[in-house]
Design a protein around this motif. Structure first.
Motif, mmCIF file in Angstrom:
data_model
loop_
_atom_site.group_PDB
_atom_site.id
_atom_site.type_symbol
_atom_site.label_atom_id
_atom_site.label_comp_id
_atom_site.label_asym_id
_atom_site.label_seq_id
_atom_site.Cartn_x
_atom_site.Cartn_y
_atom_site.Cartn_z
ATOM 1 N N GLY A 96 -3.344 -14.175 -3.035
ATOM 2 C CA GLY A 96 -4.291 -13.185 -2.554
ATOM 3 C C GLY A 96 -4.157 -11.835 -3.218
ATOM 4 O O GLY A 96 -3.509 -11.688 -4.248
ATOM 5 N N VAL A 97 -4.779 -10.843 -2.581
ATOM 6 C CA VAL A 97 -4.860 -9.488 -3.113
ATOM 7 C C VAL A 97 -4.222 -8.523 -2.113
ATOM 8 O O VAL A 97 -4.524 -8.571 -0.920
ATOM 9 C CB VAL A 97 -6.328 -9.083 -3.362
ATOM 10 C CG1 VAL A 97 -6.418 -7.639 -3.868
ATOM 11 C CG2 VAL A 97 -6.975 -10.030 -4.367
ATOM 12 N N GLY A 98 -3.361 -7.674 -2.600
ATOM 13 C CA GLY A 98 -2.720 -6.674 -1.762
ATOM 14 C C GLY A 98 -2.901 -5.286 -2.344
ATOM 15 O O GLY A 98 -3.480 -5.113 -3.425
ATOM 16 N N LEU A 103 11.782 12.104 -0.809
ATOM 17 C CA LEU A 103 11.291 11.443 0.405
ATOM 18 C C LEU A 103 9.924 10.839 0.112
ATOM 19 O O LEU A 103 9.015 11.537 -0.358
ATOM 20 C CB LEU A 103 11.183 12.448 1.549
ATOM 21 C CG LEU A 103 10.628 11.907 2.878
ATOM 22 C CD1 LEU A 103 11.541 10.826 3.447
ATOM 23 C CD2 LEU A 103 10.470 13.035 3.891
ATOM 24 N N SER A 104 9.762 9.551 0.370
ATOM 25 C CA SER A 104 8.509 8.867 0.075
ATOM 26 C C SER A 104 8.102 7.992 1.255
ATOM 27 O O SER A 104 8.930 7.290 1.849
ATOM 28 C CB SER A 104 8.646 7.997 -1.181
ATOM 29 O OG SER A 104 7.415 7.363 -1.496
ATOM 30 N N LEU A 105 6.828 8.043 1.598
ATOM 31 C CA LEU A 105 6.248 7.203 2.642
ATOM 32 C C LEU A 105 5.211 6.292 2.002
ATOM 33 O O LEU A 105 4.325 6.759 1.263
ATOM 34 C CB LEU A 105 5.599 8.071 3.715
ATOM 35 C CG LEU A 105 4.861 7.339 4.843
ATOM 36 C CD1 LEU A 105 5.830 6.496 5.665
ATOM 37 C CD2 LEU A 105 4.128 8.328 5.736
ATOM 38 N N GLN A 106 5.322 4.998 2.256
ATOM 39 C CA GLN A 106 4.411 4.029 1.640
ATOM 40 C C GLN A 106 3.852 3.093 2.694
ATOM 41 O O GLN A 106 4.562 2.641 3.589
ATOM 42 C CB GLN A 106 5.160 3.207 0.586
ATOM 43 C CG GLN A 106 4.337 2.049 0.016
ATOM 44 C CD GLN A 106 5.122 1.247 -1.004
ATOM 45 O OE1 GLN A 106 5.552 1.767 -2.020
ATOM 46 N NE2 GLN A 106 5.331 -0.035 -0.715
ATOM 47 N N THR A 107 2.567 2.810 2.575
ATOM 48 C CA THR A 107 1.963 1.764 3.390
ATOM 49 C C THR A 107 1.414 0.697 2.459
ATOM 50 O O THR A 107 0.946 0.996 1.356
ATOM 51 C CB THR A 107 0.839 2.326 4.286
ATOM 52 O OG1 THR A 107 0.308 1.263 5.091
ATOM 53 C CG2 THR A 107 -0.284 2.936 3.470
ATOM 54 N N SER A 108 1.504 -0.550 2.865
ATOM 55 C CA SER A 108 1.064 -1.644 2.002
ATOM 56 C C SER A 108 0.592 -2.811 2.840
ATOM 57 O O SER A 108 0.950 -2.964 4.006
ATOM 58 C CB SER A 108 2.211 -2.079 1.075
ATOM 59 O OG SER A 108 3.333 -2.479 1.836
ATOM 60 N N PHE A 109 -0.226 -3.632 2.237
ATOM 61 C CA PHE A 109 -0.679 -4.862 2.895
ATOM 62 C C PHE A 109 -0.890 -5.945 1.873
ATOM 63 O O PHE A 109 -0.857 -5.686 0.673
ATOM 64 C CB PHE A 109 -1.979 -4.619 3.693
ATOM 65 C CG PHE A 109 -3.156 -4.237 2.841
ATOM 66 C CD1 PHE A 109 -3.976 -5.215 2.281
ATOM 67 C CD2 PHE A 109 -3.458 -2.899 2.563
ATOM 68 C CE1 PHE A 109 -5.065 -4.868 1.486
ATOM 69 C CE2 PHE A 109 -4.537 -2.549 1.784
ATOM 70 C CZ PHE A 109 -5.338 -3.523 1.239
ATOM 71 N N GLY A 116 1.819 -4.287 -3.435
ATOM 72 C CA GLY A 116 1.210 -4.968 -2.304
ATOM 73 C C GLY A 116 2.072 -6.084 -1.761
ATOM 74 O O GLY A 116 3.058 -6.497 -2.370
ATOM 75 N N ASN A 117 1.688 -6.583 -0.585
ATOM 76 C CA ASN A 117 2.471 -7.610 0.094
ATOM 77 C C ASN A 117 2.052 -9.026 -0.265
ATOM 78 O O ASN A 117 2.684 -9.983 0.182
ATOM 79 C CB ASN A 117 2.345 -7.439 1.615
ATOM 80 C CG ASN A 117 2.980 -6.157 2.099
ATOM 81 O OD1 ASN A 117 3.779 -5.537 1.380
ATOM 82 N ND2 ASN A 117 2.617 -5.735 3.312
ATOM 83 N N GLU A 118 0.982 -9.149 -1.039
ATOM 84 C CA GLU A 118 0.451 -10.487 -1.275
ATOM 85 C C GLU A 118 1.222 -11.263 -2.350
ATOM 86 O O GLU A 118 1.830 -10.685 -3.245
ATOM 87 C CB GLU A 118 -1.023 -10.418 -1.665
ATOM 88 C CG GLU A 118 -1.952 -10.633 -0.491
ATOM 89 C CD GLU A 118 -1.719 -11.971 0.203
ATOM 90 O OE1 GLU A 118 -1.028 -12.825 -0.364
ATOM 91 O OE2 GLU A 118 -2.218 -12.143 1.317
ATOM 92 N N GLY A 166 -2.648 -4.862 -6.171
ATOM 93 C CA GLY A 166 -2.004 -5.995 -6.824
ATOM 94 C C GLY A 166 -2.797 -7.265 -6.589
ATOM 95 O O GLY A 166 -3.059 -7.631 -5.436
ATOM 96 N N ALA A 167 -3.208 -7.927 -7.648
ATOM 97 C CA ALA A 167 -4.053 -9.114 -7.540
ATOM 98 C C ALA A 167 -3.269 -10.359 -7.903
ATOM 99 O O ALA A 167 -2.748 -10.483 -9.021
ATOM 100 C CB ALA A 167 -5.277 -8.984 -8.463
ATOM 101 N N PHE A 168 -3.124 -11.272 -6.902
ATOM 102 C CA PHE A 168 -2.537 -12.593 -7.103
ATOM 103 C C PHE A 168 -1.135 -12.517 -7.714
ATOM 104 O O PHE A 168 -0.727 -13.404 -8.460
ATOM 105 C CB PHE A 168 -3.482 -13.463 -7.943
ATOM 106 C CG PHE A 168 -4.878 -13.482 -7.373
ATOM 107 C CD1 PHE A 168 -5.148 -14.151 -6.193
ATOM 108 C CD2 PHE A 168 -5.897 -12.761 -7.993
ATOM 109 C CE1 PHE A 168 -6.419 -14.129 -5.642
ATOM 110 C CE2 PHE A 168 -7.174 -12.737 -7.447
ATOM 111 C CZ PHE A 168 -7.430 -13.418 -6.269
#
Length: 291
Positions: free
Chosen positions: A62-64, A285-291, A56-58, A87-89
């Motif tokens: 925070g939480v991602g 080949l891998s595609l990933q989205t995250s926040f 995650g991007n956090e 992912g937490a903190f």
């Protein structure tokens, strides 16, 4: 089935507590690509290796989360994996990945039938113990994390016929990852205790070796721009089965952050011999989205 139930319970407890921390959910605070991409087993890392990064991007505020789909096309086989991680903190990561290994035409030669497929579920948890790979630039201490991956393969009868001892098993690992911003470098070293044959798709333990064996994973990458990371990875693997030698794996990769929430990874992977068929190399080949 104990580990999957505990992991599911952890997800439920985590989301049940979400309202209490909802105010801390933010749209990401990590630098681009410093959360890693997703390994074939679902943990944050490179393609082959699990790194100490938390998904995650956090940041610790925070939480991602992230989700991925990966396709590996080898000379005689195909591997598809998809999954998600929370992912937490920047401290705890919970992950899940589903893998499907297609024997394609090679299945006929192996006596399994054309298109015969092995699948497995990978339930992961990771805890960052010390360090911050990015923000601890004034000291050499890397980010250090420990992790566990419980894997359950679906072809128990075939696995035992091939010499495997079990269709399920658990890996344990410790990873150390460091970003050297002044040199635009990312380096990782991971030590894994495992019984897995072909990362678990062919079961755990075998008629050559049955117990845990220590294996190493290493990665090095360079940030050519803030959006583009190129590098290579190495992963040793146990050689537990008499019927087919298992080789170490390598890849050369390029990961590109299309946006803050989308990354694409392309690699040339060499997985060596698989099920008596040598020189299994191809495109990752891998595609990933995250926040």
């Amino acid at each position: 089935m104990l580990f999957p139930r505990l992991l599911a319970a952890s997800f439920c407890l985590f989301f049940a507590a979400a309202p209490a921390v909802a105010g801390e959910w933010r749209d990401g605070g990590k630098l681009l690509l410093t959360g890693g991409v997703t390994s074939i087993e679902g943990a944050a890392g490179g393609g082959l290796a699990s790194w100490a990064f938390i998904a995650g991007n956090e940041t610790d505020a925070g939480v991602g989360a992230s989700a991925h789909v990966t396709q590996v096309q080898l000379d005689d086989f195909g591997l598809t994996t998809f999954g998600a991680a929370v992912g937490a903190f920047d401290r705890v990561e919970l992950s899940y990945a589903r893998q499907r290994f297609d024997t394609r035409a090679a299945g006929t030669a192996l006596g399994l039938g054309r298109g015969y497929a092995f699948s497995q579920d990978v339930y992961g948890a990771k805890l960052r113990l010390a360090g911050d790979a990015v923000y601890d630039q004034d000291r050499l201490l890397p980010q250090i994390a420990i992790g566990v991956q419980h894997k359950r393969a679906n072809r128990g009868a075939v696995i035992r016929a091939l010499g495997g001892r079990s269709a399920h098993g658990t890996d344990f690992y410790v990873a150390a990852t460091k970003v050297l911003l002044a040199r635009s470098l990312v380096v990782d070293a991971t030590l894994r205790l495992t019984k897995a044959n072909q990362v678990g798709l062919l079961g755990f333990g075998g008629d050559r070796h049955g117990g845990y064996r220590a294996q190493v994973e290493g990665s090095a990458g360079m940030l050519l721009t803030r959006r583009l990371l190129v590098g290579g990875e190495y992963r040793s693997r146990p050689n537990n089965l008499r019927f087919a030698r298992e080789d170490d794996a390598f890849d050369l990769f390029a990961a590109y952050a299309v946006t803050r929430n989308v990354a694409v990874t392309v690699a040339y992977a060499d997985l060596g011999s698989i099920a008596t068929l040598k020189g299994q190399r191809g495109l990752y080949l891998s595609l990933q989205t995250s926040f």
